[in-house]
Design a protein around this motif. Structure first.
Motif: not given
Length: 199
Positions: A18-19, A185-186, A172-173, A178-180
């Motif tokens: 899901g992520e 990133r990968a 973090l939320t 998921n933004q960082q």
């Protein structure tokens, strides 16, 4: 065997599926990321990239589909890059997140703040049924805090402060992470490769 427009994620973890759908789904150009229920290999590689490739190769061989996999962990500078590939079992055979975290905090008890640099590292691997392979690394720099901060995330998130932040990744939320994160990133780096190689 699946559909030609499918890419299998070599993980039995529904949360991770899901992520990653959230992180790179829109970047896959209409390809669908699907779950995997087949056999998992022994992860006996000595790098994150080797272990990610082992998992992706097994899933590609089992399903006949292009396969994505990842391997990740935390690397602490003063520990020579450890726990590294042993991050999930650093605290012993129980593979318990809390034991892993507490052992790392204990090992760094007397280490001054300026020497607590660390990074989360993720290797994302793509393996095609025809044998082509590609790996991208995502690195999320930061430092190890002195105590738990926040109750979100998992693994070492509650004691890892991303570069420039006073708070941990555990504060973090999900969207912020998921933004960082190293994983985002990968996988964002490998998404265009998937689009170009998977027809």
């Amino acid at each position: 065997m699946g559909d030609a427009r499918e890419v299998v994620l070599a993980s039995h973890n529904a949360h991770k599926l899901g992520e990653l759908r959230s992180i790179i789904g829109p970047d896959l150009g209409g390809l669908e990321l699907i779950g995997y229920t087949g056999p998992e290999p022994v992860e006996d590689g000595v790098t994150f990239a080797e272990n990610a490739l082992l998992k992706a190769r097994a899933a590609a061989a089992h399903t006949g589909l292009p396969a994505l996999a990842d391997d990740s962990g935390i690397a602490v500078d003063i520990l020579g890059g450890s726990p590294g590939i042993f991050s999930a079992r650093w605290g012993g055979p129980a593979r318990d997140d809390r034991q892993n975290l507490e052992l790392l905090l204990w090992q760094l008890t007397d280490v001054a703040d300026e020497y607590r640099a660390a990074q989360f590292i993720c290797a994302a691997a793509l393996v095609l049924p025809d044998g082509r392979e590609h790996v991208e690394l995502g690195i999320w720099p930061g430092r190890v805090l002195r105590e738990v901060d926040g109750n979100g995330g998992f693994g070492y998130d509650p004691i890892f402060a991303p570069e420039g932040s006073a708070h941990s990744a555990g504060a973090l939320t999900a969207d912020e992470k998921n933004q960082q994160s190293h994983r985002s990133r990968a996988f964002r780096a490998i998404a265009p490769v998937v689009r170009s190689l998977v027809q």
